[in-house]
Structure formats: C-alpha cells, structure tokens
Design a protein around this motif. Structure first.
Motif, PDB file in Angstrom:
ATOM      1  N   GLY A 232       0.797  -1.226   0.000  1.00 53.01           N
ATOM      2  CA  GLY A 232       0.000   0.000   0.000  1.00 53.01           C
ATOM      3  C   GLY A 232       0.827   1.272   0.000  1.00 53.01           C
ATOM      4  N   LYS A 233       2.110   1.161  -0.291  1.00 54.65           N
ATOM      5  CA  LYS A 233       2.949   2.363  -0.283  1.00 54.65           C
ATOM      6  C   LYS A 233       3.219   2.785  -1.719  1.00 54.65           C
ATOM      7  N   THR A 234       2.393   3.712  -2.168  1.00 57.45           N
ATOM      8  CA  THR A 234       2.396   4.000  -3.597  1.00 57.45           C
ATOM      9  C   THR A 234       2.877   5.404  -3.918  1.00 57.45           C
ATOM     10  N   ASP A 235       3.591   6.047  -2.979  1.00 60.32           N
ATOM     11  CA  ASP A 235       4.013   7.426  -3.278  1.00 60.32           C
ATOM     12  C   ASP A 235       5.109   7.489  -4.345  1.00 60.32           C
ATOM     13  N   GLY A 236       5.730   6.354  -4.644  1.00 57.91           N
ATOM     14  CA  GLY A 236       6.717   6.315  -5.728  1.00 57.91           C
ATOM     15  C   GLY A 236       8.058   6.941  -5.401  1.00 57.91           C
ATOM     16  N   ALA A 237       8.268   7.367  -4.150  1.00 56.33           N
ATOM     17  CA  ALA A 237       9.572   7.952  -3.796  1.00 56.33           C
ATOM     18  C   ALA A 237      10.662   6.951  -4.153  1.00 56.33           C
ATOM     19  N   MET A 238      11.696   7.458  -4.836  1.00 56.55           N
ATOM     20  CA  MET A 238      12.717   6.562  -5.388  1.00 56.55           C
ATOM     21  C   MET A 238      13.409   5.735  -4.296  1.00 56.55           C
ATOM     22  N   VAL A 239      13.483   4.430  -4.541  1.00 57.51           N
ATOM     23  CA  VAL A 239      14.242   3.567  -3.628  1.00 57.51           C
ATOM     24  C   VAL A 239      15.678   3.491  -4.155  1.00 57.51           C
ATOM     25  N   SER A 240      16.614   3.895  -3.319  1.00 61.08           N
ATOM     26  CA  SER A 240      18.023   3.868  -3.759  1.00 61.08           C
ATOM     27  C   SER A 240      18.803   2.893  -2.915  1.00 61.08           C
ATOM     28  N   SER A 241      19.810   2.292  -3.521  1.00 61.68           N
ATOM     29  CA  SER A 241      20.685   1.467  -2.695  1.00 61.68           C
ATOM     30  C   SER A 241      21.716   2.386  -2.058  1.00 61.68           C
ATOM     31  N   THR A 242      22.079   2.041  -0.837  1.00 61.58           N
ATOM     32  CA  THR A 242      23.026   2.854  -0.086  1.00 61.58           C
ATOM     33  C   THR A 242      24.255   2.014   0.225  1.00 61.58           C
ATOM     34  N   ALA A 243      25.392   2.672   0.336  1.00 57.79           N
ATOM     35  CA  ALA A 243      26.618   1.923   0.599  1.00 57.79           C
ATOM     36  C   ALA A 243      27.538   2.707   1.526  1.00 57.79           C
ATOM     37  N   GLY A 244      28.128   2.002   2.457  1.00 56.36           N
ATOM     38  CA  GLY A 244      29.133   2.582   3.359  1.00 56.36           C
ATOM     39  C   GLY A 244      30.349   1.669   3.375  1.00 56.36           C
ATOM     40  N   PRO A 245      31.380   2.013   2.598  1.00 57.09           N
ATOM     41  CA  PRO A 245      32.550   1.132   2.520  1.00 57.09           C
ATOM     42  C   PRO A 245      33.597   1.464   3.584  1.00 57.09           C
ATOM     43  N   GLU A 246      34.074   0.443   4.278  1.00 57.43           N
ATOM     44  CA  GLU A 246      35.126   0.651   5.286  1.00 57.43           C
ATOM     45  C   GLU A 246      36.455   0.296   4.636  1.00 57.43           C
ATOM     46  N   GLN A 247      37.314   1.297   4.498  1.00 58.61           N
ATOM     47  CA  GLN A 247      38.583   1.111   3.779  1.00 58.61           C
ATOM     48  C   GLN A 247      39.711   0.780   4.740  1.00 58.61           C
ATOM     49  N   GLU A 248      40.339  -0.377   4.541  1.00 56.92           N
ATOM     50  CA  GLU A 248      41.537  -0.702   5.320  1.00 56.92           C
ATOM     51  C   GLU A 248      42.775  -0.429   4.470  1.00 56.92           C
ATOM     52  N   TYR A 249      43.865  -0.060   5.112  1.00 61.22           N
ATOM     53  CA  TYR A 249      45.094   0.224   4.370  1.00 61.22           C
ATOM     54  C   TYR A 249      46.289   0.114   5.290  1.00 61.22           C
ATOM     55  N   PHE A 250      47.473  -0.002   4.684  1.00 63.91           N
ATOM     56  CA  PHE A 250      48.724  -0.001   5.450  1.00 63.91           C
ATOM     57  C   PHE A 250      49.475   1.284   5.160  1.00 63.91           C
ATOM     58  N   LYS A 372      37.670  -4.336   2.214  1.00 60.86           N
ATOM     59  CA  LYS A 372      36.842  -3.131   2.177  1.00 60.86           C
ATOM     60  C   LYS A 372      35.420  -3.634   2.406  1.00 60.86           C
ATOM     61  N   HIS A 373      35.020  -3.648   3.660  1.00 58.30           N
ATOM     62  CA  HIS A 373      33.662  -4.111   3.956  1.00 58.30           C
ATOM     63  C   HIS A 373      32.675  -3.133   3.328  1.00 58.30           C
ATOM     64  N   VAL A 374      31.799  -3.665   2.493  1.00 57.81           N
ATOM     65  CA  VAL A 374      30.809  -2.780   1.889  1.00 57.81           C
ATOM     66  C   VAL A 374      29.463  -2.993   2.579  1.00 57.81           C
ATOM     67  N   ASN A 375      29.079  -2.003   3.378  1.00 57.00           N
ATOM     68  CA  ASN A 375      27.763  -2.038   4.022  1.00 57.00           C
ATOM     69  C   ASN A 375      26.748  -1.596   2.995  1.00 57.00           C
ATOM     70  N   TRP A 376      25.697  -2.377   2.871  1.00 58.17           N
ATOM     71  CA  TRP A 376      24.759  -2.132   1.777  1.00 58.17           C
ATOM     72  C   TRP A 376      23.318  -2.248   2.263  1.00 58.17           C
ATOM     73  N   SER A 377      22.490  -1.337   1.818  1.00 54.32           N
ATOM     74  CA  SER A 377      21.070  -1.412   2.159  1.00 54.32           C
ATOM     75  C   SER A 377      20.295  -0.673   1.074  1.00 54.32           C
ATOM     76  N   MET A 378      19.000  -0.488   1.289  1.00 51.39           N
ATOM     77  CA  MET A 378      18.248   0.344   0.348  1.00 51.39           C
ATOM     78  C   MET A 378      17.146   1.040   1.114  1.00 51.39           C
ATOM     79  N   GLY A 379      16.748   2.168   0.585  1.00 51.95           N
ATOM     80  CA  GLY A 379      15.712   2.916   1.283  1.00 51.95           C
ATOM     81  C   GLY A 379      15.213   4.061   0.427  1.00 51.95           C
ATOM     82  N   SER A 380      14.174   4.752   0.931  1.00 54.27           N
ATOM     83  CA  SER A 380      13.664   5.906   0.203  1.00 54.27           C
ATOM     84  C   SER A 380      13.373   7.018   1.197  1.00 54.27           C
TER      85      SER A 380
END
Ligand code: ADP
Ligand code: MG
Length: 750
Positions: A232-250, A372-380
């Motif tokens: 029943g959620k028909t507002d059409g607000a764009m659903v985008s995927s989100t990402a938070g990458p954790e960068q490791e390095y030396f 590089k852990h990629v945290n991933w989700s989606m939302g609007s």
C-alpha cells in the motif's frame, strides 16, 4: 634524503667501499633505515583553528546549495528533477549549468576541467582540458559550454575493453553524470574542476564501472516499488541502494617503500621472512594512533571533507601498520565515486608525511590483509531504511520480504558474488583465516534466524527480545543489547539494519560488488512481487497468506546459504560442501561464473549489462589477473637474481674463505652453516629457473581462461618456491649484507 636507489658497486662483484657488502655506503636497506630514523615532518603544520574542519565540509563541491545560489530558479528546478527522478536532461539546462560551474571553478582558481571516469581497471582516470581558448586577438577567453559539460571524448583507447572497442570503432565518450557533484581538486600549483562522468563506446556500450551502477540502481528501484505497492505504499519515492565502505590500508615509510622494488611495482612484498614478533599480541588493534599517522589522518580527513565526503571513523586495524577509515553511507553511485576519491586522497596525503599508503589486499604475507567491507542497504525518503527489522521483526512483513529476497539472491548467485571480488591480490586474502572464506554464506544472527526458522515451519509468531546488557558494576549504565552478536568470519553478514559484504578487496572499486548486489536483489524482488501479485490478484486481504507461503518456499529452497557459525573452521568447509555451496578458491576458478547462462540472463533482463558488455568484463578481468601475476613473476626473478642471490653468495664466500683460512692454520671450522647456505643458494637458482619456465609456458595459452589457470596453478606455486628459499636465506645471511628492508623494519619502525 628521501629516496634510496640500488647503488651497487663495481660489476666485477668486488667490494670497493662501505662495510663489505658491495654497496657504496651500505645496502639500500641500511640507507632506508637511516633515513627513516632521521624523519622530520616536511609538511608544515596545518592551522586547523583558523578554519575548523567542520567549516570545510563540501567547500570544494559544486553542490546543490551552490547550484541553488548560482542558477536561475527554473533551471535549478529542472536539474533537480533530473537528479532526483532520473528524468532526461534538457540541453539548454546544460549551458546554464556549465556557465555557472565554470565561474565557480575559476573563482576557486581552476584553469582546467577534467572529465573523470572509472575504467575497468578499477582505477580513476581523468583527462584535463583548459578553459582557455584563443579569442583571435592575441588574448584568451575562458569558455565552457553545455556540450563540453555533457560530453567529452577522452580517447582513452588504451584502457582495457575486452574487445568492445576495435580500432575501427575506437571512439570513447564520457557522459556527464548529473547525479554526482562536480568538485575541485587542489594542487599546490593550481586547481582543476573535476566532472564525474560515465565512459561509453561509440556504440553506446559501457566501458566503465560507473554506468552499470546507475543502471542497477534503476533496476532495483523499479522492483522495490512493486513490493512497496503491495504493502500500500504507492508514493513512488525513489528507492536507492546505499553503501558505506570501510577502507583498510597499510602505511609504510616511503624510504622502505622505495628500497623494495616489489612494493613499488606490485604493491606487495614478494619476499620477506616472518618477523620474530608479528601481530600475535594484537597490540596494534585500536591502539593509540602514532603521532605521524594521526597527523596524516587529520589532514586526509580535512581534504575529504572539502570534497564533501563524510568520513566518520578512523582506527588502527589488527596488523601492525594497518589502519581503517570509514565514511557515513551514501547513495551507492555517490559512495562509489567517493570511495575512489578516498583512496586517491589517502595516497596523496601519505606522501606529504613521508609515507606510502598501501591499499593492496595483502602487502605482507603472514600478516592480516586489508579488505573493504561494503555495508549495503536500500531505502527511500518516505520509507526510510527498508532493511531495518524494527524491534519485532516477525511482525514486520515488509522487512521480511526484502530480507528473504536477499537470502534468495545470495544463494542463487553465489558464484557471481565471488566473481565480483576476484582479483590476483584478493586471492591472497580470502580464505586465509583472517578474512572471510571463499565460500559465500549469510550470517543472519540469532534473532532473524529464529524468525526465518519459524517461517520455514509455516509462520512466525515471536521475536527473541533484545534485552539489556548488565555490566555488573553499578556505576556503569545498563546498555541496550543488540538482538544478535556479530560474526567476523562471515562474507555476507546482516549487521542490524544492513548487510555487510566483507569479501570485497581493499584495492577494489566497490562498483562491481554494488552492481551485483543491486541486480541480484532486483531479480529476487521481481520474483517475489510476481508471486505475490499473482496470489493476491489485487486483494490485499490475501497478502498475509501469500507472504507466508512465499517466504517458507524461499527458506526451503535457499535457506542453506544461512550460516551463523565459524566460517574459518574445517567443519564449515565440509558442511558447506554437503549443502552444495560453491567454494571458488581462486580468481581463475571464480571469474568464469560471469559466463553462466543465469548470470548473462540476469544482467540483460534488467538492462544492466548486455551479453557483450559482460563478456568484455570477464575477458578484461582475466587479462588483468594474468598481467598482475606476470609482473610479480618478473619482479620475483629480478629481485631474486640481482638482490638476493648476490647477497647470499657474498655471505657464502665469507663463510668459505673463513673455512679455508682457518684450515690453513690448523683449525677446524664447523661447516654446517656453509652447507645450509650452499644448498639454499642452489635451491634458489633452481627455483628461479623453474619459475621462468612456468611463466614462459603460461604465455603460450591463447584462451584467456586457460591463461589465467596456468598463472594460478603453475606460475604462482613456482613463485612461492623462489620466495621460500629466499626467505630461508634471510635467516642465515649476515644482516649487514641483506639488501631488502625486513618485515620487522617495515612494520614496526615509524
Ligand atoms: P563496523 O566496523 O562496526 O562494521 P563502521 O562504523 O566501521 O562499523 O562502519 C559501518 C558502516 O556502515 C559505515 O560506513 C556506515 O555509514 C554504514 N551504514 C550504516 N547504515 C547503513 C545503511 N543503511 N546502508 C549502508 N551503509 C550503512
Ligand atoms: Mg569495520
């Protein structure tokens, strides 16, 4: 002294100066150590009180607010519509934007603009053009039109295309990506306006990593809307995927870096015996950050802030000399661009502090590698995070559908997920019991596993409560407890309100993994939506029953991907095999997953990659793999022959002459060490010859897959053999003769 070169003495091998090792003024290693211990900061201290870091945020970004200030209202509105809803861009709008962008950039000192794109090598590419054009009267005027903004032709024909660009159709275009803000890159001698773009061929095929990210986000949005509509959620607000990458390095001191041809050319050490003290005390992890490193971090963060990149956390990682930086999550396409900028900035700033930032997955054998852990989700905007289970997930049917879709997707496309993290360098990390195993599985945690188990049995009626954590000291507050513990051994873990893909390599672009996740989940959402639409026929009262049935089916068919235990254990490897899960240990095993029928269908069905585009990618990645191993082979041979062998024979000669001299005056000399060194020298020589032959043979393969297999299963083991003997020699040869900075020195001197 900042760099050290391989300054060998006379070619006849006689020692002319120094301490007898044949190097004028000591070995490159000795010179490096001296330079490192005399380090004085060359970068002037920053005046951070004058401009507090928080005030810098976004100051070099042609952001929404800058555009709002500088563009006529209707133009701004049209542009926003394109950015927010993906509506086609009007070219007259581009002229206005270009003009405002140019004025803004020139005020910031820019003389040039660059279309920035992301070729299949995973790096960042840019072509610079001047704003200035001669005006015909002997002067020059600054020009930048809408068409120059929208399209560039960087040639770039030397980037790998996997056969898409033949010479007869060699044109490649960059197309302005309106969704990613333009920004200013600073250099002490001037600034450049950078415009993020997509890179496509004359025929419109994607030649880059950016284009499929945008396409996959579109596919995900489309399918997610169908599920939301059922709820029943028909507002059409764009659903985008989100990402938070954790960068490791030396970080290593630059003097050491330059004294190691392997680090310089391959990004990792191809030789080096294990240090007497490694990371066994874990005394580096989250420890106090050394001053020079902290100074580097503070400056990197300021630079990233200027670029509007919301970096948030920093800490020491497990291995000595290893660190992590993580930004706040953003839309997947923006996070992808920002991730590249993070790597570039870290490398640039490290240089200022006399260090080199190594983003290679495994710079030091036997020491933890970098991911590089990629945290991933989606939302609007209206629905928030769709992967948030809430307090009582069993009652959150909408979340459960999205989560079940991920479970199905990961199970169905294990091979693809393994393939998108495959590289010569990441192979050294995956499965080494410090990073996730090469077997793809999902960690769900106790609470969700329990809910899904209930669903499998016909329906869920309860959720394990969170509770609070009693610490046992009254002065400390009770802490809210997470519903599930963490599991560091899982390649794909649910972490409270998102999934974390942990198998991604530290040196990789996150585009490939994100494209895969977005598309496989789009496919699963499509599957779920179709089933649910059929079962309910538009009657929402039938939704609950349909959901229970669908999710129970998904769990029965795909639940075997869920594993909450220790991913490092042997039992898991056996159990995974019983469950029929894939265990693709190397890149040569994993990349061919890209040519499976179901993968081809997946990408073409959702218009993310055509068959030809996909094929071109597989070919390119196989080629990259072979090239990396080939360079390492060349380096191994060169270093073994020209650095290690000479040091070893000098020492052998010393031992032999001692032996002869002593015998001449009637003393006994225990020849054990001489025997060992002599036999190691012989083994080293033999192993070099074997490696050379293996590499030559590998090069005779025409088929890219066979080529990669030869490098993987024949050349790499031969390379390891050379290393084995060289590292053993390191344990015998006199310290003052050893030419290469040791692990101990590189990891602990700072
Ligand atoms: P940890 O080291 O405990 O895994 P960090 O704080 O280092 O956690 O990193 C967590 C990352 O997850 C951050 O980049 C954060 O922004 C990101 N993240 C949080 N929520 C989401 C979300 N909804 N989508 C994508 N990434 C997220
Ligand atoms: Mg982390």
């Amino acid at each position: 002294m900042s760099t050290v070169s391989k300054g060998k003495a006379g070619s006849n091998g006689t020692t002319t100066t120094g301490n007898g090792n044949g190097y004028a003024g000591g070995t490159p290693r000795m010179a490096a150590i001296a330079a490192v211990t005399n380090y004085k900061p060359s970068a002037p201290a920053m005046n951070f009180l004058e401009t507090p870091t928080q005030e810098l945020f976004g100051s070099n970004v042609f952001s929404k607010s800058v555009m709002k200030d500088r563009l006529p209202k209707p133009i701004f509105k049209t542009l926003m519509k394109t950015i927010e809803t993906g509506e086609k861009l009007d070219t007259t709008v581009a002229d206005y934007v270009a003009s405002a962008m140019k004025d803004w950039a020139i005020e910031k000192g820019a003389t040039h603009y660059a279309h920035v794109f992301y070729p299949l090598t995973g790096s960042t590419a840019e072509k610079h053009d001047s704003f200035l054009s001669p005006d015909g009267t002997g002067s020059a005027i600054a020009e930048f039109s809408g068409s120059q903004l929208i399209q560039g032709e960087p040639d770039g024909s030397s980037f790998p295309t996997g056969g898409i660009r033949q010479t007869f159709e060699a044109r490649g275009y960059t197309a302005w990506d309106v969704t990613s803000n333009a920004y200013i890159m600073e250099n002490p001698n001037g600034t450049t306006l950078c415009i993020p773009t997509a890179f496509v061929s004359w025929t419109g095929e994607a030649l880059d990593k950016k284009t499929p990210v945008l396409r996959s986000m579109q596919a995900l949005n489309k399918q997610a809307q169908r599920i939301l509509t059922l709820f029943g959620k028909t507002d059409g607000a764009m659903v985008s995927s989100t990402a938070g990458p954790e960068q490791e390095y030396f970080l290593v001191d630059r003097n050491f870096f330059f004294a190691r041809p392997d680090l310089l050319n391959a990004g990792r050490t191809l030789f080096g015996a294990a240090p007497p003290k490694g990371q066994e005390f874990d005394d580096h992890y989250f420890g106090a950050i050394p001053d020079r490193v902290l100074a580097f971090m503070l400056e990197s963060e300021r630079e990233l802030f200027k670029l509007g990149i919301p970096v948030k956390t920093r800490h020491n990682e497990v291995a000595p000399g290893q660190y992590e930086i993580a930004p706040m999550y953003e839309f997947a396409n923006i996070a992808t661009d920002h991730q590249q900028l993070i790597m570039i900035t870290l490398r640039k700033v490290a240089e200022k502090y006399g260090m080199t930032c190594l983003t290679h997955e495994k710079p030091f054998a036997g020491v933890n590698g970098s991911g590089k852990h990629v945290n991933w989700s989606m939302g609007s905007a209206t629905q928030g995070n769709l992967m948030d289970p809430g307090e009582t997930p069993h009652e959150n049917a909408q979340f459960l559908v999205f989560c079940a879709a991920v479970i199905r997707a990961v199970h169905k496309f294990q091979g693809l997920l393994r393939a998108v993290v495959a590289s010569a360098s990441n192979d050294h990390r995956l499965g080494a019991n410090e990073a996730p195993p090469a077997i793809i599985s999902i960690f769900l945690g106790d609470q969700l596993t329990d809910v899904f188990e209930q669903i499998k049995g016909g329906g869920a009626s309860s959720s394990i409560p969170r509770g609070t954590l009693e610490i046992g000291a009254d002065v400390l507050p009770p802490l809210p407890k997470d519903a599930g513990d963490r599991n560091r051994t899982s390649p794909f873990a649910f972490t409270g309100n998102r999934f974390e893909f942990r198998a991604v390599g530290s040196n990789q672009s996150i585009a490939g993994p994100l494209v895969a996740m977005n598309t496989i989940v789009a496919d699963s959402l499509d599957y779920c939506a179709t089933k649910l639409e059929e079962a309910t026929g538009g009657d929402s009262s039938k939704l609950n029953a349909a959901l229970t049935k669908l999710m129970s089916e998904i769990m029965n068919e795909h639940g075997s991907i869920i594993f909450n235990g220790d991913g490092y254990s042997d039992e898991w490897h056996q159990e995974a095999e019983k469950r029929g899960l894939l265990n693709l240990k190397t890149t040569a095993d994993a990349l061919p997953s890209l040519e499976q029928d179901e993968v081809k269908e997946l990408f073409s069905k959702y218009n993310v990659l055509s068959e030809r585009e996909l094929e071109s990618r597989m070919e390119t990645y196989l080629e990259q793999y072979c090239l990396s191993v080939k360079v390492e082979t060349n380096l191994t041979i060169e270093m073994a022959r020209t650095m290690i062998f000479p040091a070893a024979v000098r020492y052998q000669n010393e031992l032999a002459s001692t032996c002869a001299n002593l015998q001449a005056i009637g003393y006994e000399f225990d020849k054990d060490t001489l025997d060992v060194v002599t036999s190691l020298v012989k083994s080293l020589q033999d192993s070099i010859a074997t490696l050379e032959a293996a590499a030559e043979k590998a090069e005779t393969n025409d088929c890219p897959k066979a080529h990669a297999k030869a490098y993987c299963f024949e050349v790499l083991p031969a390379m390891n053999d050379v290393r084995k003997y060289a590292d053993m020699l390191e344990g015998y040869v006199a310290d003052d003769l050893w030419p290469l900075p040791t692990y101990q020195e590189m990891l602990f001197i700072r």
